[in-house]
Scaffold this motif. Structure first.
Motif, PDB file in Angstrom:
ATOM      1  N   THR A   1       0.878  -1.294   0.040  1.00  0.00           N
ATOM      2  CA  THR A   1       0.060   0.098  -0.026  1.00  0.00           C
ATOM      3  C   THR A   1       0.795   1.289  -0.038  1.00  0.00           C
ATOM      4  OG1 THR A   1      -0.154   0.010   2.409  1.00  0.00           O
ATOM      5  CG2 THR A   1      -1.753  -1.052   1.137  1.00  0.00           C
ATOM      6  N   ASN A   2       0.256   2.203  -0.526  1.00  0.00           N
ATOM      7  CA  ASN A   2       1.008   3.676  -0.678  1.00  0.00           C
ATOM      8  C   ASN A   2       2.307   3.428  -1.340  1.00  0.00           C
ATOM      9  OD1 ASN A   2      -1.137   5.023   0.394  1.00  0.00           O
ATOM     10  ND2 ASN A   2      -0.511   4.632   2.638  1.00  0.00           N
ATOM     11  N   PHE A   3       2.456   2.852  -2.401  1.00  0.00           N
ATOM     12  CA  PHE A   3       3.697   2.489  -3.086  1.00  0.00           C
ATOM     13  C   PHE A   3       4.039   3.594  -4.276  1.00  0.00           C
ATOM     14  CE2 PHE A   3       6.083   0.458  -6.489  1.00  0.00           C
ATOM     15  CZ  PHE A   3       7.091  -0.403  -5.813  1.00  0.00           C
ATOM     16  N   PRO A   4       5.142   3.984  -4.265  1.00  0.00           N
ATOM     17  CA  PRO A   4       5.650   4.944  -5.065  1.00  0.00           C
ATOM     18  C   PRO A   4       5.915   4.250  -6.442  1.00  0.00           C
ATOM     19  CG  PRO A   4       7.531   4.332  -3.810  1.00  0.00           C
ATOM     20  CD  PRO A   4       6.204   3.538  -3.134  1.00  0.00           C
ATOM     21  N   VAL A   5       5.042   4.591  -7.476  1.00  0.00           N
ATOM     22  CA  VAL A   5       5.279   4.006  -8.668  1.00  0.00           C
ATOM     23  C   VAL A   5       5.763   5.117  -9.846  1.00  0.00           C
ATOM     24  CG1 VAL A   5       3.778   3.121 -10.928  1.00  0.00           C
ATOM     25  CG2 VAL A   5       3.024   2.479  -8.589  1.00  0.00           C
ATOM     26  N   LEU A   6       6.685   4.562 -10.498  1.00  0.00           N
ATOM     27  CA  LEU A   6       7.370   5.283 -11.519  1.00  0.00           C
ATOM     28  C   LEU A   6       6.641   5.322 -12.839  1.00  0.00           C
ATOM     29  CD1 LEU A   6      10.018   6.896 -12.434  1.00  0.00           C
ATOM     30  CD2 LEU A   6      10.820   4.554 -13.123  1.00  0.00           C
ATOM     31  N   VAL A   7       6.236   6.733 -13.285  1.00  0.00           N
ATOM     32  CA  VAL A   7       5.646   6.809 -14.381  1.00  0.00           C
ATOM     33  C   VAL A   7       6.419   7.675 -15.225  1.00  0.00           C
ATOM     34  CG1 VAL A   7       3.526   7.937 -15.778  1.00  0.00           C
ATOM     35  CG2 VAL A   7       3.376   6.860 -13.208  1.00  0.00           C
ATOM     36  N   ILE A   8       6.759   7.085 -16.529  1.00  0.00           N
ATOM     37  CA  ILE A   8       7.459   7.754 -17.635  1.00  0.00           C
ATOM     38  C   ILE A   8       6.669   8.161 -18.711  1.00  0.00           C
ATOM     39  CG2 ILE A   8       9.424   7.472 -19.488  1.00  0.00           C
ATOM     40  CD1 ILE A   8      10.402   4.913 -17.393  1.00  0.00           C
ATOM     41  N   LEU A   9       6.817   9.497 -18.949  1.00  0.00           N
ATOM     42  CA  LEU A   9       5.913  10.313 -20.011  1.00  0.00           C
ATOM     43  C   LEU A   9       7.138  10.597 -21.236  1.00  0.00           C
ATOM     44  CD1 LEU A   9       3.910  12.791 -17.966  1.00  0.00           C
ATOM     45  CD2 LEU A   9       2.914  10.486 -18.802  1.00  0.00           C
ATOM     46  N   ASN A  10       6.673  10.117 -22.374  1.00  0.00           N
ATOM     47  CA  ASN A  10       7.209  10.545 -23.558  1.00  0.00           C
ATOM     48  C   ASN A  10       6.102  10.523 -24.743  1.00  0.00           C
ATOM     49  OD1 ASN A  10       7.311   7.922 -24.357  1.00  0.00           O
ATOM     50  ND2 ASN A  10       8.913   7.362 -22.994  1.00  0.00           N
ATOM     51  N   THR A  11       6.811  11.133 -25.768  1.00  0.00           N
ATOM     52  CA  THR A  11       6.015  11.083 -27.019  1.00  0.00           C
ATOM     53  C   THR A  11       6.236   9.714 -27.933  1.00  0.00           C
ATOM     54  OG1 THR A  11       7.976  12.353 -28.183  1.00  0.00           O
ATOM     55  CG2 THR A  11       5.932  13.583 -27.259  1.00  0.00           C
ATOM     56  N   SER A  12       7.180   9.047 -27.783  1.00  0.00           N
ATOM     57  CA  SER A  12       7.552   7.760 -28.415  1.00  0.00           C
ATOM     58  C   SER A  12       6.644   6.481 -28.151  1.00  0.00           C
ATOM     59  CB  SER A  12       8.883   7.493 -28.264  1.00  0.00           C
ATOM     60  OG  SER A  12       9.434   7.380 -26.874  1.00  0.00           O
ATOM     61  N   LEU A 291       9.725  -5.155  -2.549  1.00  0.00           N
ATOM     62  CA  LEU A 291      11.006  -5.066  -2.912  1.00  0.00           C
ATOM     63  C   LEU A 291      11.098  -5.686  -4.547  1.00  0.00           C
ATOM     64  CD1 LEU A 291      13.118  -5.912   0.097  1.00  0.00           C
ATOM     65  CD2 LEU A 291      12.973  -3.814  -0.857  1.00  0.00           C
ATOM     66  N   TYR A 292      10.331  -6.634  -4.722  1.00  0.00           N
ATOM     67  CA  TYR A 292      10.359  -7.046  -6.007  1.00  0.00           C
ATOM     68  C   TYR A 292       9.567  -6.094  -7.108  1.00  0.00           C
ATOM     69  CZ  TYR A 292       8.928 -10.041 -10.083  1.00  0.00           C
ATOM     70  OH  TYR A 292       8.768 -10.481 -11.265  1.00  0.00           O
ATOM     71  N   ALA A 293       8.485  -5.469  -6.589  1.00  0.00           N
ATOM     72  CA  ALA A 293       8.005  -4.241  -7.085  1.00  0.00           C
ATOM     73  C   ALA A 293       8.630  -3.221  -7.505  1.00  0.00           C
ATOM     74  CB  ALA A 293       6.544  -3.962  -6.546  1.00  0.00           C
ATOM     75  N   CYS A 294       9.909  -2.871  -6.495  1.00  0.00           N
ATOM     76  CA  CYS A 294      10.657  -1.721  -6.726  1.00  0.00           C
ATOM     77  C   CYS A 294      11.563  -2.095  -7.969  1.00  0.00           C
ATOM     78  CB  CYS A 294      11.533  -1.368  -5.427  1.00  0.00           C
ATOM     79  SG  CYS A 294      10.652  -0.732  -4.143  1.00  0.00           S
ATOM     80  N   TRP A 295      12.077  -3.250  -8.027  1.00  0.00           N
ATOM     81  CA  TRP A 295      12.864  -3.663  -9.068  1.00  0.00           C
ATOM     82  C   TRP A 295      12.006  -3.798 -10.348  1.00  0.00           C
ATOM     83  CZ3 TRP A 295      12.512  -8.336 -11.525  1.00  0.00           C
ATOM     84  CH2 TRP A 295      13.471  -8.726 -12.645  1.00  0.00           C
ATOM     85  N   LEU A 296      11.127  -4.227 -10.370  1.00  0.00           N
ATOM     86  CA  LEU A 296      10.373  -4.459 -11.628  1.00  0.00           C
ATOM     87  C   LEU A 296       9.723  -3.216 -12.202  1.00  0.00           C
ATOM     88  CD1 LEU A 296       8.984  -6.891 -13.425  1.00  0.00           C
ATOM     89  CD2 LEU A 296       7.036  -6.599 -12.153  1.00  0.00           C
ATOM     90  N   SER A 297       9.351  -2.237 -11.425  1.00  0.00           N
ATOM     91  CA  SER A 297       9.007  -1.136 -11.665  1.00  0.00           C
ATOM     92  C   SER A 297      10.117   0.048 -12.411  1.00  0.00           C
ATOM     93  CB  SER A 297       7.863  -0.379 -10.990  1.00  0.00           C
ATOM     94  OG  SER A 297       8.646   0.089  -9.654  1.00  0.00           O
ATOM     95  N   GLN A 298      11.216  -0.212 -11.994  1.00  0.00           N
ATOM     96  CA  GLN A 298      12.358   0.739 -12.082  1.00  0.00           C
ATOM     97  C   GLN A 298      13.149   0.251 -13.230  1.00  0.00           C
ATOM     98  OE1 GLN A 298      14.035   2.169  -8.628  1.00  0.00           O
ATOM     99  NE2 GLN A 298      12.186   1.727  -7.385  1.00  0.00           N
ATOM    100  N   LYS A 299      13.380  -1.175 -13.432  1.00  0.00           N
ATOM    101  CA  LYS A 299      14.549  -1.615 -14.291  1.00  0.00           C
ATOM    102  C   LYS A 299      14.008  -1.254 -15.856  1.00  0.00           C
ATOM    103  CE  LYS A 299      12.132  -6.266 -15.104  1.00  0.00           C
ATOM    104  NZ  LYS A 299      12.464  -6.480 -16.671  1.00  0.00           N
TER     105      LYS A 299
END
Length: 301
Positions: A1-12, A291-299
């Motif tokens: 819960t309350n997990f920091p998710v990485l969102v990447i915005l781009n036009t490609s 910790l698995y979600a940290c690795w998976l969402s940032q790699k």
């Protein structure tokens, strides 16, 4: 819960997305996020805004439960609502310090939490390098090159905490390469994370609780995520989101020394030659799924 998710915005990779759609194109000031029901505004932090490429945004998501989870992003509206991009709201769930190491300031790298545990650079720390998430710092492996966070109560953690970092080694050290540490030169207490040449593995070291313990995986000079969890007298070591080692070791005594990046301690030349990115220090033991979600969402892929 309350997990920091990485969102990447781009036009490609986002169909019909364009930075020209923003009212505040220069800084993304009209960007907003909500939960999947569109009933809750979500806290977010823009780590890097780049209208010519990727923009890296951290969003605190209430629950991450499966591949079908999603959030909404909004932009292009005139609004007076204050965005939560720099107030630490993303990093409220047990974080004592979060260092993106993305800045170009040659002397200081800010803590993204409200704790103000800023990291100071020493020696030949190169900034603005390509990281796993936006930018990173590069350390040249010499004994005077590292970063430190001054000791204080918010990082004086003992028996329930988690440390995470991304790293990319440039070369093998002569004996050890320090990633993150909180240990005096006497090794009388504290802990550190390192690569050991003699073991040929990544290791954690707790002098008062069982010494070195290694996890599998030899460096291949690519990006890796290393995490160390201490919970109720048991140490857990994770590499790329997978637990590699655990053992019961009793208690840890805080060293009262500074938190160090790229170095084991101030008395030995066990410095990292390579890149560091996204160092995190939590006052809670993060679960294996976290910790698995940290690795998976940032790699990178």
């Amino acid at each position: 819960t309350n997990f920091p998710v990485l969102v990447i915005l781009n036009t490609s990779s986002i169909p019909q997305f364009a930075y020209s759609q923003f009212n505040s194109q220069a800084d993304g000031g009209d960007l907003r996020f909500s939960d999947s029901n569109q009933t809750m505004a979500l806290s977010y932090e823009i780590e890097k805004w780049d209208t010519n490429g990727n923009s890296w945004v951290w969003v605190q998501v209430p629950v991450v439960a499966g591949t079908g989870d999603f959030v909404y992003a909004f932009w292009g509206q005139n609004t007076n609502a204050a965005p939560s991009t720099t107030n630490g709201a993303v990093w409220t769930n047990g974080f004592s310090g979060v260092w993106h190491l993305n800045g170009t300031n040659a002397t200081t790298h800010p803590d993204a939490t409200t704790n103000g545990n800023h990291a100071a650079t020493h020696g030949n720390v190169a900034t603005g390098e390509v990281g796993i998430v936006a930018g990173a710092v590069h350390l040249d492996g010499t004994s005077t090159t590292y970063l430190n966070v001054p000791h204080n109560t918010s990082i004086a953690l003992n028996n329930n905490f988690t440390v995470e970092t991304w790293f990319k080694m440039d070369s093998y050290p002569s004996a050890f390469a320090g990633f993150v540490a909180k240990s005096p030169s006497s090794y009388a207490n504290g802990w550190f994370l390192t690569y050991s040449v003699s073991a040929g593995k990544f290791t954690s070291y707790i002098p008062t609780a069982g010494g070195y313990r290694a996890c599998d995986g030899s460096p291949d000079f690519n990006w890796h995520h290393l995490a160390f969890r201490f919970q109720g007298g048991t140490r857990h070591l994770f590499l790329d989101g997978v637990q590699q080692f655990t053992n019961s070791v009793g208690t840890i005594t805080d060293s009262g020394t500074d938190l160090l990046f790229g170095l084991i301690d101030g008395g030995h030349a066990y410095n990292l030659h390579g890149l560091l990115d996204e160092v995190r220090y939590s006052a809670v033991p993060r679960g294996s799924n976290w910790l698995y979600a940290c690795w998976l969402s940032q790699k990178t892929n």
